[in-house]
Structure formats: structure tokens, C-alpha cells
Design a protein around this motif. Structure first.
Motif, PDB file in Angstrom:
ATOM      1  N   ILE A   1       0.859  -1.182   0.000  1.00  0.00           N
ATOM      2  CA  ILE A   1       0.000   0.000   0.000  1.00  0.00           C
ATOM      3  C   ILE A   1       0.896   1.233   0.000  1.00  0.00           C
ATOM      4  CG2 ILE A   1      -1.787   1.259   1.261  1.00  0.00           C
ATOM      5  CD1 ILE A   1      -2.654  -1.385   2.472  1.00  0.00           C
ATOM      6  N   ALA A   2       0.718   2.118  -0.934  1.00  0.00           N
ATOM      7  CA  ALA A   2       1.545   3.320  -1.046  1.00  0.00           C
ATOM      8  C   ALA A   2       0.677   4.552  -0.916  1.00  0.00           C
ATOM      9  CB  ALA A   2       2.291   3.333  -2.368  1.00  0.00           C
ATOM     10  N   VAL A   3       0.065   4.727   0.224  1.00  0.00           N
ATOM     11  CA  VAL A   3      -0.766   5.897   0.455  1.00  0.00           C
ATOM     12  C   VAL A   3       0.106   7.129   0.671  1.00  0.00           C
ATOM     13  CG1 VAL A   3      -2.446   6.931   2.034  1.00  0.00           C
ATOM     14  CG2 VAL A   3      -2.663   4.540   1.376  1.00  0.00           C
ATOM     15  N   ASP A   4       1.205   6.971   1.408  1.00  0.00           N
ATOM     16  CA  ASP A   4       2.118   8.064   1.711  1.00  0.00           C
ATOM     17  C   ASP A   4       3.530   7.567   1.442  1.00  0.00           C
ATOM     18  OD1 ASP A   4       3.673  10.066   2.723  1.00  0.00           O
ATOM     19  OD2 ASP A   4       2.565  10.287   4.589  1.00  0.00           O
ATOM     20  N   GLU A   5       4.113   8.000   0.350  1.00  0.00           N
ATOM     21  CA  GLU A   5       5.427   7.492  -0.032  1.00  0.00           C
ATOM     22  C   GLU A   5       6.522   7.944   0.922  1.00  0.00           C
ATOM     23  OE1 GLU A   5       6.475  11.019  -3.274  1.00  0.00           O
ATOM     24  OE2 GLU A   5       6.074   8.976  -3.947  1.00  0.00           O
ATOM     25  N   SER A   6       6.264   8.967   1.737  1.00  0.00           N
ATOM     26  CA  SER A   6       7.262   9.425   2.693  1.00  0.00           C
ATOM     27  C   SER A   6       7.165   8.708   4.031  1.00  0.00           C
ATOM     28  CB  SER A   6       7.107  10.935   2.929  1.00  0.00           C
ATOM     29  OG  SER A   6       7.310  11.664   1.731  1.00  0.00           O
ATOM     30  N   ALA A   7       6.101   7.950   4.237  1.00  0.00           N
ATOM     31  CA  ALA A   7       5.909   7.267   5.514  1.00  0.00           C
ATOM     32  C   ALA A   7       6.692   5.954   5.531  1.00  0.00           C
ATOM     33  CB  ALA A   7       4.422   6.982   5.736  1.00  0.00           C
ATOM     34  N   PRO A   8       7.295   5.609   6.664  1.00  0.00           N
ATOM     35  CA  PRO A   8       7.979   4.324   6.760  1.00  0.00           C
ATOM     36  C   PRO A   8       6.972   3.190   6.875  1.00  0.00           C
ATOM     37  CG  PRO A   8       7.987   5.410   8.889  1.00  0.00           C
ATOM     38  CD  PRO A   8       7.371   6.379   7.917  1.00  0.00           C
ATOM     39  N   ALA A   9       7.369   2.011   6.458  1.00  0.00           N
ATOM     40  CA  ALA A   9       6.556   0.835   6.704  1.00  0.00           C
ATOM     41  C   ALA A   9       6.636   0.503   8.188  1.00  0.00           C
ATOM     42  CB  ALA A   9       7.056  -0.336   5.862  1.00  0.00           C
ATOM     43  N   PRO A  10       5.596  -0.112   8.762  1.00  0.00           N
ATOM     44  CA  PRO A  10       5.645  -0.430  10.192  1.00  0.00           C
ATOM     45  C   PRO A  10       6.895  -1.205  10.604  1.00  0.00           C
ATOM     46  CG  PRO A  10       3.431  -0.760   9.356  1.00  0.00           C
ATOM     47  CD  PRO A  10       4.289  -0.459   8.162  1.00  0.00           C
ATOM     48  N   ILE A  11       7.369  -2.089   9.749  1.00  0.00           N
ATOM     49  CA  ILE A  11       8.524  -2.906  10.094  1.00  0.00           C
ATOM     50  C   ILE A  11       9.806  -2.082  10.168  1.00  0.00           C
ATOM     51  CG2 ILE A  11       9.281  -3.569   7.771  1.00  0.00           C
ATOM     52  CD1 ILE A  11       9.509  -6.455   8.862  1.00  0.00           C
ATOM     53  N   GLU A  12       9.806  -0.878   9.555  1.00  0.00           N
ATOM     54  CA  GLU A  12      10.972   0.000   9.600  1.00  0.00           C
ATOM     55  C   GLU A  12      10.966   0.927  10.814  1.00  0.00           C
ATOM     56  OE1 GLU A  12      12.055   1.127   5.110  1.00  0.00           O
ATOM     57  OE2 GLU A  12       9.997   1.659   5.655  1.00  0.00           O
ATOM     58  N   ILE A  13       9.829   1.148  11.414  1.00  0.00           N
ATOM     59  CA  ILE A  13       9.678   2.168  12.446  1.00  0.00           C
ATOM     60  C   ILE A  13      10.586   1.956  13.651  1.00  0.00           C
ATOM     61  CG2 ILE A  13       8.031   3.065  14.161  1.00  0.00           C
ATOM     62  CD1 ILE A  13       5.896   2.974  11.997  1.00  0.00           C
ATOM     63  N   PRO A  14      10.730   0.742  14.206  1.00  0.00           N
ATOM     64  CA  PRO A  14      11.549   0.579  15.413  1.00  0.00           C
ATOM     65  C   PRO A  14      13.016   0.967  15.249  1.00  0.00           C
ATOM     66  CG  PRO A  14      10.128  -1.321  15.112  1.00  0.00           C
ATOM     67  CD  PRO A  14      10.046  -0.511  13.859  1.00  0.00           C
ATOM     68  N   MET A  15      13.511   1.070  14.021  1.00  0.00           N
ATOM     69  CA  MET A  15      14.921   1.383  13.806  1.00  0.00           C
ATOM     70  C   MET A  15      15.291   2.761  14.340  1.00  0.00           C
ATOM     71  SD  MET A  15      15.223  -0.180   9.948  1.00  0.00           S
ATOM     72  CE  MET A  15      16.976   0.183   9.789  1.00  0.00           C
ATOM     73  N   ASP A  16      14.339   3.662  14.471  1.00  0.00           N
ATOM     74  CA  ASP A  16      14.609   5.027  14.940  1.00  0.00           C
ATOM     75  C   ASP A  16      14.406   5.200  16.436  1.00  0.00           C
ATOM     76  OD1 ASP A  16      15.233   5.920  12.373  1.00  0.00           O
ATOM     77  OD2 ASP A  16      13.130   6.371  11.912  1.00  0.00           O
ATOM     78  N   TYR A  17      14.131   4.103  17.159  1.00  0.00           N
ATOM     79  CA  TYR A  17      13.802   4.224  18.579  1.00  0.00           C
ATOM     80  C   TYR A  17      14.592   3.227  19.419  1.00  0.00           C
ATOM     81  CZ  TYR A  17       9.886   6.825  16.637  1.00  0.00           C
ATOM     82  OH  TYR A  17       9.125   7.735  15.931  1.00  0.00           O
ATOM     83  N   ASN A  18      14.745   3.577  20.698  1.00  0.00           N
ATOM     84  CA  ASN A  18      15.356   2.650  21.644  1.00  0.00           C
ATOM     85  C   ASN A  18      14.381   1.564  22.067  1.00  0.00           C
ATOM     86  OD1 ASN A  18      16.755   5.408  21.999  1.00  0.00           O
ATOM     87  ND2 ASN A  18      18.185   4.007  22.966  1.00  0.00           N
TER      88      ASN A  18
END
Length: 276
Positions: free
Chosen positions: A81-98
Motif C-alpha cells: 500500500i503506497a498511500v504516503d510514499e514518505s511514511a515508513p513501513a511499520p517494520i521500519e519504524i523501530p529502527m529510529d527508537y530505543n
């Protein structure tokens, strides 16, 4: 040349780790909807007072949510699903957090996590966080019914058979590495966890493991270095169990910037070896 390149690469990786260690800790809170965070304002104050940054992700369904101004959507089963091309996929999100903080999880997502399934925003984020070694803490006192389920069904608790199933799923999640804490104490849990991790990180970076008694100190000495590239890693290894006041190097030896910082911190001078 190969040794020089390897030393430079190690130096760059070490510098990247230092920069990573210097970044302030950051966690992600995942809420069921855009109003669920109101009860957790005190959490955010506590996190700020302890120097911990945070973001909030608001779900507007099991497979979609909002992170800031970006629409986040689960890929579902084989779909993109490419609703927002600037949004990360959920599986990518934890990479930016502790770590990830989930005040409330329902029976469906708990079952997906317990069975190793993805397909929802929460299950994919939890999966990715655990795989990449990030902590996940979930509110332990949730009923297993989502806020929308409670509003629709006009019920606050699951029937006993489902409660037992929910408890089983939670025990399976804990086995995979998910932690549980009372929802009101999640911020305190994060502060303790992040603070403990920072102590361990500082110890692994700075502690010299000098095994001496309080009444004695290791003898000072001069170390010889025969290589072409003096790295911070080499300096740290040499000073791990003894105190060095000077390092003798050959003329033309390259001293890395990070090694210079380590030498300065340890009060070590570098001297050019007398070739005469």
C-alpha cells in the motif's frame, strides 16, 4: 595496505557508534486512537524531565495509523500500500527508537504476536523491534478488548475462556522478549530501562577493567607501536589492564582523530621513536 584499510574502517565504525551513543534516547508510544494519549500526559512530562524523547503513533484501525503527519499502513498479506510514499513501513519504524511502549494491546494483536504473525501495525512493529534487539513494554492491566470493541459491544472485559487465552498469549509474548508493566508505571519503567542501558553502554565504552586493589595502582609504562595507523581501538586494548603514559611510534605513523581523543582523555603522549 589491507591492514590500513581495515583499521580505517574500524575507526569509522567506532565513530558511528560513539555518535549513536551520544544521541538522546527516544521511545515510541502506540495508542489505539487520537484521544487515548490524554491519560498519559504525565508520562510524557516524566520522560522529558529525564531527557528521553518520544513520538506518538495513533492507530485508526488495525492496519493503519498516523505517525506525525505521515500515514503508516501495514502491508497486509502480500499487498503493498503506497498511500504516503514518505511514511515508513511499520517494520521500519523501530529502527529510529530505543524501544516501543504499548499501553494497551487487544486479544487479536496479542495472538498475532504470540504466533509470530504480522499483518497489523502493532504486530509488525513488535516483530521488528524484537528482531532488532529493541525493548517492547506493554501495559499489563489491559482487558484484551480494544477501545473500539468496548464502545461497540458495551462490554469492559472478555469472557473467562477468552481471558485465559489472552493470558496465554501474554505469556508467549513474554517468552519472545516482550515486557509487561502496569499502564500507569510505563514511563517509570522506561526511565529505569533506558537509564540502566546507558550505564551499561558507558561502562562498555569507558571502563578500563583495571584489576587492582584500592591500596595499589598499576605501574606506568611506555608502549611501542610498530604499525602505520594508530587507532582508538588499539589504544583502548593496551590500556585495558595497565596505565600507559607514552606511546612510541615510527616517523610517518598516522594517528586517527578518535585515537587522539582517547589519548587526550587518558593523558597519554605520543612520541616519535628515535631511529638513530
Amino acid at each position: 595496505m589491507k591492514q590500513l584499510v581495515e583499521s580505517i574502517v574500524r575507526e569509522l565504525v567506532g565513530a558511528m557508534r560513539v555518535q549513536e551513543a551520544e544521541r538522546p534516547p527516544k521511545v515510541l508510544y502506540i495508542f489505539c486512537d487520537s484521544t487515548a494519549h490524554e491519560a498519559y500526559r504525565d508520562h510524557f512530562i516524566l520522560l522529558q524531565k529525564n531527557g528521553i524523547h518520544y513520538d506518538r503513533l495513533f492507530l485508526d484501525g488495525v492496519t493503519s495509523g498516523w505517525l506525525g503527519m505521515h500515514k503508516v499502513e501495514s502491508s497486509g498479506l502480500g499487498r503493498t500500500i503506497a498511500v504516503d510514499e514518505s511514511a515508513p513501513a511499520p517494520i521500519e519504524i523501530p529502527m529510529d527508537y530505543n524501544g516501543i511502549v504499548i499501553p494497551e494491546i487487544d486479544l487479536g494483536d496479542a495472538g498475532r504476536v504470540a504466533l509470530g504473525m504480522k499483518g497489523t501495525v502493532r504486530s509488525e512493529i513488535i516483530f521488528a523491534a524484537l528482531v532488532t534487539g529493541k525493548f517492547v513494554v506493554v501495559g499489563d492491566d489491559g482487558s484484551g478488548l480494544s477501545r473500539s470493541d468496548r464502545r461497540t459491544l458495551k462490554e469492559l472485559t472478555l469472557p473467562m475462556p477468552y481471558q485465559k487465552l489472552f493470558s496465554y498469549y501474554k505469556s508467549e509474548m513474554h517468552m519472545y522478549g516482550v515486557e509487561f508493566a502496569p499502564a500507569k508505571e510505563l514511563a517509570e519503567w522506561v526511565v529505569r530501562r533506558v537509564g540502566h542501558a546507558a550505564v551499561e553502554m558507558n561502562s562498555s565504552i569507558c571502563h578500563e577493567n583495571v584489576e587492582v586493589t584500592a591500596a595499589e595502582s598499576p605501574p606506568a609504562c611506555t608502549e611501542f607501536f610498530d604499525g602505520k595507523f594508530l587507532s582508538a581501538d588499539w589504544v583502548s586494548q593496551q590500556t585495558r589492564n595497565r596505565r600507559i603514559t607514552a606511546i612510541l611510534v615510527n616517523r610517518g605513523t598516522i594517528v586517527s582523530p578518535l585515537a587522539r581523543d582517547v589519548l587526550r582523555d587518558k593523558d597519554i603522549v605520543v612520541q616519535i621513536r628515535d631511529e638513530g
